[in-house]
Motif scaffolding. Sequence first.
Motif, PDB file in Angstrom:
ATOM      1  N   UNK A 104       0.828  -1.211   0.000  1.00 57.87           N
ATOM      2  CA  UNK A 104       0.000   0.000   0.000  1.00 57.87           C
ATOM      3  C   UNK A 104       0.863   1.261   0.000  1.00 57.87           C
ATOM      4  N   UNK A 105       1.990   1.214   0.708  1.00 56.68           N
ATOM      5  CA  UNK A 105       2.902   2.359   0.711  1.00 56.68           C
ATOM      6  C   UNK A 105       3.463   2.603  -0.681  1.00 56.68           C
ATOM      7  N   UNK A 106       3.784   1.517  -1.379  1.00 55.84           N
ATOM      8  CA  UNK A 106       4.340   1.667  -2.724  1.00 55.84           C
ATOM      9  C   UNK A 106       3.305   2.210  -3.701  1.00 55.84           C
ATOM     10  N   UNK A 107       2.079   1.754  -3.608  1.00 52.39           N
ATOM     11  CA  UNK A 107       1.009   2.272  -4.479  1.00 52.39           C
ATOM     12  C   UNK A 107       0.833   3.770  -4.243  1.00 52.39           C
ATOM     13  N   UNK A 108       0.846   4.180  -2.976  1.00 51.55           N
ATOM     14  CA  UNK A 108       0.727   5.609  -2.651  1.00 51.55           C
ATOM     15  C   UNK A 108       1.928   6.387  -3.171  1.00 51.55           C
ATOM     16  N   UNK A 109       3.115   5.786  -3.090  1.00 46.35           N
ATOM     17  CA  UNK A 109       4.322   6.444  -3.574  1.00 46.35           C
ATOM     18  C   UNK A 109       4.257   6.659  -5.083  1.00 46.35           C
ATOM     19  N   UNK A 110       3.788   5.651  -5.821  1.00 50.68           N
ATOM     20  CA  UNK A 110       3.667   5.796  -7.270  1.00 50.68           C
ATOM     21  C   UNK A 110       2.700   6.922  -7.613  1.00 50.68           C
ATOM     22  N   UNK A 111       1.597   6.986  -6.905  1.00 50.41           N
ATOM     23  CA  UNK A 111       0.590   8.035  -7.130  1.00 50.41           C
ATOM     24  C   UNK A 111       1.167   9.421  -6.847  1.00 50.41           C
ATOM     25  N   UNK A 112       1.789   9.599  -5.675  1.00 48.38           N
ATOM     26  CA  UNK A 112       2.316  10.918  -5.309  1.00 48.38           C
ATOM     27  C   UNK A 112       3.481  11.321  -6.205  1.00 48.38           C
ATOM     28  N   UNK A 113       4.302  10.350  -6.614  1.00 51.18           N
ATOM     29  CA  UNK A 113       5.412  10.650  -7.530  1.00 51.18           C
ATOM     30  C   UNK A 113       4.887  11.164  -8.861  1.00 51.18           C
ATOM     31  N   UNK A 114       3.845  10.524  -9.381  1.00 53.12           N
ATOM     32  CA  UNK A 114       3.263  10.963 -10.653  1.00 53.12           C
ATOM     33  C   UNK A 114       2.687  12.369 -10.539  1.00 53.12           C
ATOM     34  N   UNK A 115       2.016  12.658  -9.435  1.00 54.94           N
ATOM     35  CA  UNK A 115       1.435  13.990  -9.246  1.00 54.94           C
ATOM     36  C   UNK A 115       2.528  15.057  -9.159  1.00 54.94           C
ATOM     37  N   UNK A 116       3.593  14.778  -8.432  1.00 48.60           N
ATOM     38  CA  UNK A 116       4.700  15.732  -8.336  1.00 48.60           C
ATOM     39  C   UNK A 116       5.394  15.908  -9.680  1.00 48.60           C
ATOM     40  N   UNK A 117       5.547  14.818 -10.422  1.00 49.31           N
ATOM     41  CA  UNK A 117       6.188  14.892 -11.738  1.00 49.31           C
ATOM     42  C   UNK A 117       5.383  15.776 -12.680  1.00 49.31           C
ATOM     43  N   UNK A 118       4.073  15.730 -12.590  1.00 50.08           N
ATOM     44  CA  UNK A 118       3.220  16.545 -13.462  1.00 50.08           C
ATOM     45  C   UNK A 118       3.422  18.033 -13.230  1.00 50.08           C
ATOM     46  N   UNK A 119       3.827  18.411 -12.029  1.00 48.12           N
ATOM     47  CA  UNK A 119       3.977  19.833 -11.725  1.00 48.12           C
ATOM     48  C   UNK A 119       5.104  20.495 -12.509  1.00 48.12           C
ATOM     49  N   UNK A 120       6.125  19.723 -12.897  1.00 46.74           N
ATOM     50  CA  UNK A 120       7.229  20.347 -13.635  1.00 46.74           C
ATOM     51  C   UNK A 120       7.941  19.421 -14.585  1.00 46.74           C
ATOM     52  N   UNK A 121       7.697  18.114 -14.476  1.00 41.54           N
ATOM     53  CA  UNK A 121       8.343  17.104 -15.322  1.00 41.54           C
ATOM     54  C   UNK A 121       9.860  17.310 -15.350  1.00 41.54           C
ATOM     55  N   UNK A 122      10.415  17.592 -14.182  1.00 40.88           N
ATOM     56  CA  UNK A 122      11.835  17.921 -14.114  1.00 40.88           C
ATOM     57  C   UNK A 122      12.732  16.687 -14.155  1.00 40.88           C
ATOM     58  N   UNK A 123      12.232  15.551 -13.736  1.00 43.93           N
ATOM     59  CA  UNK A 123      13.010  14.316 -13.767  1.00 43.93           C
ATOM     60  C   UNK A 123      12.561  13.500 -14.983  1.00 43.93           C
ATOM     61  N   UNK A 124      13.502  12.982 -15.765  1.00 42.29           N
ATOM     62  CA  UNK A 124      13.115  12.169 -16.928  1.00 42.29           C
ATOM     63  C   UNK A 124      12.168  11.043 -16.539  1.00 42.29           C
ATOM     64  N   UNK A 125      11.121  10.883 -17.332  1.00 45.86           N
ATOM     65  CA  UNK A 125      10.085   9.898 -17.015  1.00 45.86           C
ATOM     66  C   UNK A 125      10.635   8.494 -16.862  1.00 45.86           C
TER      67      UNK A 125
END
Length: 240
Positions: free
Chosen positions: A154-175
């Motif tokens: 469950x922690x990993x699923x939440x991490x994937x979700x939050x990582x994607x949301x943060x990535x959308x804000x600036x896409x600063x780290x290569x996908x």
Amino acid sequence: MTTGVRRRMGVEERRRQLIGVALELFGSRSPDDVSIDEIAAAAGISRPLVYHYFPGKQSLYEAALRRAAEQLAALFEEPHEGPLGARLLRVMGRFFDFVDEHGPGFSALMRGGPAAGSSAASAMVDEVRQAAYTQILAHLGVAEPSPRLALVVRSWVSLAESTALLWLDGREVPRAELELQLVHDFAALTAVSAAYDEAMAAVLVDVLAGEPADGPFGELVGRLARLAPAVLAVPPQRTR
């Protein structure tokens, strides 16, 4: 997007069309910025006809969220063949394909939007998370997870979700780097938990037993092995 001359459709066909149009619009822009007039124009029908099929924007928005939630849940389905690391990497690739293509819609689904506070929208998000959780356990071959394993997944699923949301804000780290890092994160979370629990250690051993040296998990082991001498060379800090 559906445009052009109007044609007569059945009730369910028209509803599916409107949901598809709304999902495309909500996926490319913030749902707050999309009007019923735009949805009607994109579908090639009048504004009153939209209200004939949906009571209002909230109703149509929740129907579009339902479609998006079903698509997201399906992304975690993967044949149970081959090394787990490669399977998770394919899942993350599809997950970020969706996030990349439907950024505003994904953000609205996970953070709220016109449906913020809606029990229906909250239930959809919970269903997506539960589907991901169930699929990961199936990949591990575990029907009844221990409390620690349930926490890790469950922690990993939440991490994937939050990582994607943060990535959308600036896409600063290569996908591609994030996709691989999230797979490594799963292994790391499992390894840390294994240090405290024999059952988790057994899960980790089973996972690593089927991993090739050039796979995602093998690469992580190699990276950590190269880092280990430098970390071990740092003297421990004295506590007062």
